[in-house]
Design an enzyme around this catalytic site. Structure first.
Site, PDB file in Angstrom:
ATOM      1  N   ARG A  50       0.825  -1.213   0.000  1.00  0.00           N
ATOM      2  CA  ARG A  50       0.000   0.000   0.000  1.00  0.00           C
ATOM      3  C   ARG A  50       0.855   1.257   0.000  1.00  0.00           C
ATOM      4  NH1 ARG A  50      -2.113   2.373   4.439  1.00  0.00           N
ATOM      5  NH2 ARG A  50      -2.012   0.430   5.636  1.00  0.00           N
ATOM      6  N   TYR A 103     -15.938  17.527 -15.870  1.00  0.00           N
ATOM      7  CA  TYR A 103     -16.408  16.197 -15.525  1.00  0.00           C
ATOM      8  C   TYR A 103     -17.391  16.259 -14.360  1.00  0.00           C
ATOM      9  CZ  TYR A 103     -16.247  11.203 -14.466  1.00  0.00           C
ATOM     10  OH  TYR A 103     -16.577   9.883 -14.230  1.00  0.00           O
TER      11      TYR A 103
END
Length: 368
Positions: A50, A103
């Protein structure tokens, strides 16, 4: 990277590893979530998946080179990159400007997740963004806007933002780093979806942020680590593998977009046509001043929704699909997603088909 190289060469060199005898020319993905630790605690480059991964690192190096940044960070999607950037830069009590003509999911995120935190969010058009920036703490600009394809003068906007100490974030998805370099025009951070033209095969979700402010990039990296919006190593490899052909693909997409825009502008069934590369487009002067290429998107207006569906139905090459930047030419009727556009408004994403074939096919479909 030396500016003596053309864009295809830059893309290939960006994804190339150091030539070590015996190593593969095209390295595969490092599919690992855990890595061997050394006795020297705290010195490891990779410890847990991660936080870092060698495949990420190679992709991030390539993206930084292409964007002209010192650092790039990959994310699990373009939205993951944009929302992380907004969380890091927009704090409670601040004023955030977002595109009203960009967007739509970004506007939704700002309204649903940032306003409740005490952040004032103002949605403005490309024409209104300069005035709005005079009273903002963070400005997110999208240029060319999606789907209207208006171009924001980034140099002018950066001067306004920096005069009051505001951060300027630029969504560079539609232009790509081969079409436009926002950081060189004064942006503090570039955010983008690598799902589109960078990966280019409609088979992976990815995003990234790129910049040269150490404290900002460190804050973004910390946000990614804690929020966990990471890119899988296999997906990172897919983007890296595709990035080497970006110069070829994007050049053809831009060529096809200009040819399509020029051809359909004269068709009786087509109303307004927008493409920054058209000499008579309202955004053409700004586009010429800051863009090397004008992108692979064309927006046009047909009579109604049925006309858009008929265009796809009568075509042998067009694909009805949302998203853009893939190798296939696609058509998306944007009103179905809630964009404030007429029912017959269509966004065409030019693919890499032979230009003459594509133009002939679209004109034939319009004539049917």
């Amino acid at each position: 990277m030396s500016d003596r190289y053309g864009d295809s060469t830059r893309a290939v060199k960006a994804v190339s590893s150091q030539p070590i005898p015996g190593d593969p020319v095209g390295p595969g993905p490092v599919l690992a979530s855990a890595f061997h630790l050394s006795d020297d605690e705290g010195s490891e480059a990779n410890t847990y998946g991660r936080g870092s991964n060698p495949t990420w690192s190679q992709l991030e190096s390539a993206l930084a080179q292409l964007e002209g940044a010192t650092t790039a960070l990959t994310f699990g999607s373009g939205m993951a990159a944009i929302t992380a950037a907004l969380r890091v830069t927009a704090k409670p009590g601040s004023v955030l400007v977002v595109p009203a003509d960009g967007y739509y999911q970004v506007r939704r995120y700002a309204a649903e997740s940032l306003v409740p935190l005490g952040i004032t969010v103002r949605g403005v058009t490309a024409e209104q963004i300069y005035r709005a920036a005079e009273d903002a703490d963070v400005v997110l600009a999208e240029t060319p806007t999606n789907p209207a394809l208006d171009v924001v003068d980034l140099h002018r906007l950066a001067q306004i933002c920096h005069a009051r100490g505001a951060r300027l974030l630029v969504d560079n998805t539609t232009a790509t780093p081969l079409g436009q370099q926002p950081l060189s025009l004064g942006a503090d951070l570039v955010v983008a979806s690598a799902t589109k033209a960078l990966s280019g095969h409609s088979d992976v979700l990815a995003g990234y942020a790129a910049g040269s402010h150490p404290e900002l990039m460190a804050a973004l990296e910390r946000e990614r680590l804690l929020a966990g919006a990471v890119l899988g190593s296999f997906e990172a490899w897919l983007v890296l593998r595709s990035l080497g052909s970006l110069g070829l693909r994007f050049e053809r997409q831009c060529q096809n977009a200009l040819a399509l825009a020029t051809a359909v502008a004269r068709h009786p069934k087509v109303g307004s046509v927008r493409y920054p590369g058209l000499p008579d487009d309202p955004s053409h002067p700004s586009a010429v001043a800051q863009m090397k290429r004008f992108g692979g998107l064309v927006s046009l207006e047909l009579a109604d929704a049925a006309a858009v569906h008929a265009l796809v139905r009568h075509s042998e090459l067009l694909v009805a699909s949302t998203s853009f930047g893939g190798i296939h030419t696609s058509v998306d009727r944007r009103a179905r997603w809630g964009d404030p556009v007429p029912d017959g408004f269509a966004r065409i994403s030019a693919g890499i088909e032979d230009t003459d074939d594509l133009v002939a096919d679209v004109l034939s479909a319009l004539d049917a």
